[in-house]
Design a protein around this motif. Structure first.
Motif, short mmCIF file in Angstrom:
data_model
loop_
_atom_site.label_atom_id
_atom_site.label_comp_id
_atom_site.label_asym_id
_atom_site.label_seq_id
_atom_site.Cartn_x
_atom_site.Cartn_y
_atom_site.Cartn_z
N MET A 118 0.84 -1.19 0.00
CA MET A 118 0.00 0.00 0.00
C MET A 118 0.88 1.25 0.00
SD MET A 118 -3.07 0.99 2.64
CE MET A 118 -2.09 1.51 4.03
N ILE A 119 0.58 2.18 -0.88
CA ILE A 119 1.34 3.43 -0.94
C ILE A 119 0.83 4.37 0.15
CG2 ILE A 119 2.02 5.37 -2.38
CD1 ILE A 119 3.02 2.67 -3.41
N ILE A 120 1.75 4.89 0.93
CA ILE A 120 1.40 5.79 2.03
C ILE A 120 1.45 7.23 1.55
CG2 ILE A 120 1.93 6.48 4.39
CD1 ILE A 120 1.15 3.52 4.10
N THR A 121 0.34 7.93 1.68
CA THR A 121 0.27 9.33 1.25
C THR A 121 -0.25 10.22 2.38
OG1 THR A 121 -1.94 8.90 0.33
CG2 THR A 121 -0.08 8.84 -1.21
N LYS A 122 0.06 11.49 2.24
CA LYS A 122 -0.41 12.49 3.19
C LYS A 122 -0.99 13.64 2.38
CE LYS A 122 2.54 15.34 4.96
NZ LYS A 122 3.66 15.93 5.70
N LEU A 174 4.70 9.28 0.67
CA LEU A 174 5.70 9.11 1.73
C LEU A 174 6.50 7.82 1.60
CD1 LEU A 174 3.57 10.32 4.78
CD2 LEU A 174 5.07 11.66 3.29
N SER A 175 5.83 6.70 1.38
CA SER A 175 6.56 5.43 1.36
C SER A 175 5.63 4.30 0.93
CB SER A 175 7.13 5.10 2.75
OG SER A 175 6.07 4.82 3.65
N LEU A 176 6.21 3.12 0.88
CA LEU A 176 5.42 1.92 0.64
C LEU A 176 5.22 1.24 1.99
CD1 LEU A 176 4.14 -0.01 -1.42
CD2 LEU A 176 6.33 -1.16 -1.60
N GLY A 177 3.97 1.10 2.38
CA GLY A 177 3.67 0.52 3.68
C GLY A 177 2.62 -0.55 3.57
#
Length: 203
Positions: A1-5, A114-117
């Motif tokens: 899951m791609i982490i976004t803000k 932000l990252s792949l989480g």
């Protein structure tokens, strides 16, 4: 899951300067789970822009903004996207890039990637993978020290960890404490005695 803000609206508005017709594209996978691009967030952005006097000609929520197949169905079902002179994509950088590659009008993202989480139960875990292209996660029983350690230590803990806690984030468990604990339970601790070469950042 791609982490976004989600970006603050103040960072999005400069992109809309001189634009008259706005179309919003959400993402019903990662961004929806992160609450940065699902239907409630798309409708909230629509309301904010409309209240600010902008003309939002339409919105859509494809399965995944990063999928070309999703875009094809998006364009077929949402002809108003062709009337827009700019598109806001409420997804990750990949989703924004895919939509931008298929349109001849300005496109921007409303989120910071932000990252792949991942999601474990109801909790979102932010740093699970750095997409380094040189994966050896199997050497650590599925826990990536390159992603989970603030110092990216791949050959054991730094000298600052204490009582199983991280030196950088004292409230967090040291990833090497977690790795050793798991590998001990799997009787595979001897694997950690092999020194790993530095990451190949060229890949």
């Amino acid at each position: 899951m791609i982490i976004t803000k989600a970006k603050p609206i103040e960072e999005i508005l400069p992109f809309l300067e001189g634009k008259e017709r706005i179309f919003i594209v959400g993402c019903n996978v990662c961004a929806a789970k992160m609450k940065t691009g699902g239907e409630p967030e798309v409708l909230a952005l629509l309301d904010s822009l409309t209240s600010a006097g902008y003309n939002v000609v339409g919105w859509a929520l494809p399965t995944a903004a990063c999928s070309v197949r999703s875009y094809d169905s998006l364009a077929e079902k949402n002809e108003k996207i062709n009337d827009a002179d700019c598109v806001l994509v409420m997804g990750c950088g990949s989703g924004t890039s895919v939509i931008a590659s298929l349109l001849d009008i300005p496109v921007t993202g409303t989120n910071d990637t932000l990252s792949l989480g991942g999601q474990i139960g109801s909790a979102s875990v932010v740093h699970l993978c750095t997409l380094c292209g040189d994966c050896n996660i199997g050497d650590y029983s599925g826990i990536c020290p390159n992603a989970c350690c603030p110092k990216s230590q791949i050959n054991g803990p730094c000298g600052g960890s204490k009582n199983g806690k991280c030196e950088v984030s004292k409230t967090s468990e040291c990833v090497w404490y977690l790795i050793e604990k798991k590998m001990d339970s799997l009787q595979s601790l001897p694997i950690l005695t092999k020194i790993k070469p530095p990451k190949d950042h060229s890949v």
